[in-house]
Motif scaffolding. Structure first.
Motif, PDB file in Angstrom:
ATOM      1  N   GLY A 122      49.830  74.170 109.515  1.00  0.00           N
ATOM      2  CA  GLY A 122      50.632  73.753 110.652  1.00  0.00           C
ATOM      3  C   GLY A 122      51.465  74.904 111.192  1.00  0.00           C
ATOM      4  O   GLY A 122      51.835  75.817 110.445  1.00  0.00           O
ATOM      5  N   TYR A 123      51.751  74.846 112.486  1.00  0.00           N
ATOM      6  CA  TYR A 123      52.558  75.854 113.174  1.00  0.00           C
ATOM      7  C   TYR A 123      53.592  75.138 114.037  1.00  0.00           C
ATOM      8  O   TYR A 123      53.430  73.965 114.355  1.00  0.00           O
ATOM      9  N   THR A 148      51.234  82.605 115.686  1.00  0.00           N
ATOM     10  CA  THR A 148      50.631  82.448 114.364  1.00  0.00           C
ATOM     11  C   THR A 148      51.628  82.780 113.254  1.00  0.00           C
ATOM     12  O   THR A 148      51.442  82.366 112.112  1.00  0.00           O
ATOM     13  N   ALA A 149      52.696  83.495 113.590  1.00  0.00           N
ATOM     14  CA  ALA A 149      53.734  83.808 112.595  1.00  0.00           C
ATOM     15  C   ALA A 149      54.601  82.589 112.282  1.00  0.00           C
ATOM     16  O   ALA A 149      55.274  82.561 111.255  1.00  0.00           O
ATOM     17  N   ASN A 150      54.584  81.578 113.139  1.00  0.00           N
ATOM     18  CA  ASN A 150      55.428  80.391 112.956  1.00  0.00           C
ATOM     19  C   ASN A 150      54.724  79.344 112.105  1.00  0.00           C
ATOM     20  O   ASN A 150      54.441  78.226 112.552  1.00  0.00           O
ATOM     21  N   VAL A 151      54.419  79.711 110.877  1.00  0.00           N
ATOM     22  CA  VAL A 151      53.740  78.797 109.959  1.00  0.00           C
ATOM     23  C   VAL A 151      54.734  77.745 109.480  1.00  0.00           C
ATOM     24  O   VAL A 151      55.864  78.055 109.099  1.00  0.00           O
ATOM     25  N   LEU A 152      54.295  76.515 109.508  1.00  0.00           N
ATOM     26  CA  LEU A 152      55.123  75.395 109.076  1.00  0.00           C
ATOM     27  C   LEU A 152      55.021  75.253 107.557  1.00  0.00           C
ATOM     28  O   LEU A 152      53.955  74.944 107.027  1.00  0.00           O
ATOM     29  N   THR A 153      56.112  75.537 106.871  1.00  0.00           N
ATOM     30  CA  THR A 153      56.175  75.433 105.412  1.00  0.00           C
ATOM     31  C   THR A 153      57.406  74.614 105.041  1.00  0.00           C
ATOM     32  O   THR A 153      58.212  74.264 105.909  1.00  0.00           O
ATOM     33  N   VAL A 154      57.569  74.358 103.766  1.00  0.00           N
ATOM     34  CA  VAL A 154      58.769  73.679 103.281  1.00  0.00           C
ATOM     35  C   VAL A 154      60.011  74.466 103.695  1.00  0.00           C
ATOM     36  O   VAL A 154      60.983  73.910 104.216  1.00  0.00           O
TER      37      VAL A 154
END
Length: 170
Positions: A122-123, A148-154
């Motif tokens: 996810g982004y 693409t640098a805005n990866v959705l993580t915890v």
């Protein structure tokens, strides 16, 4: 079985719910999607931003991402949807979450001895600094650059909720 697009959209929401759960956040959903918000995500208790800071998100999915340099070109928002996310005139910060999913729904999740794997990634992007479209149309679409640098993580999910929205340019 669900229709393929409904299944894909539901998986996208569930993907975000799993990340929010892993981050120790609360998730809620309005009873009607009237304002272009799929989920509200809240940090329970007190933080540097005050009590129970939250964000509102519109979740979109695609199994055919179009990548250009350091961003995905996403054309899935119409102008009316765009205006429900764009600009700074929101009490609660809003984000577009783009969840890239496999083409084959059988590949959405896999279980192995190491645990449960959700596919793919996810982004997120804020449209806070974008100008609203005058006389928006639901028939016309807007291209959104999702970095693409805005990866959705915890961790990024926690940061989006804890950050001052005026400082977050993602």
């Amino acid at each position: 079985m669900l229709d393929a697009l409904v299944h894909q959209g539901k998986f996208g929401e569930d993907y975000v719910r799993v990340l929010a759960s892993a981050a120790g956040l609360l998730v809620s959903k309005d009873d009607v999607d009237h304002d272009g918000v799929d989920l509200c995500i809240k940090l329970p208790g007190q933080s540097l931003r005050g009590w129970a800071p939250m964000i509102e998100v519109q979740i979109k999915t695609t199994s055919r991402p179009r990548r250009r340099a350091a961003a995905f070109d996403y054309d899935g928002l119409n102008q009316k949807q765009f205006n429900r996310l764009a600009g700074a005139n929101f009490v609660v910060p809003r984000y577009l979450f783009l969840i890239i999913v496999p083409k084959d729904a059988a590949e959405y999740a896999a279980l192995n001895t190491g645990g449960l794997l959700l596919r793919d990634v996810g982004y997120y992007v804020s449209l806070r600094n974008e100008e609203l479209i005058e006389q928006p149309s639901s028939a016309k679409h807007v291209r959104i650059d999702v970095p693409t640098a805005n990866v959705l993580t915890v961790n990024t999910l926690r940061r989006l909720i804890s950050a001052d929205p005026d400082q977050d340019r993602g």
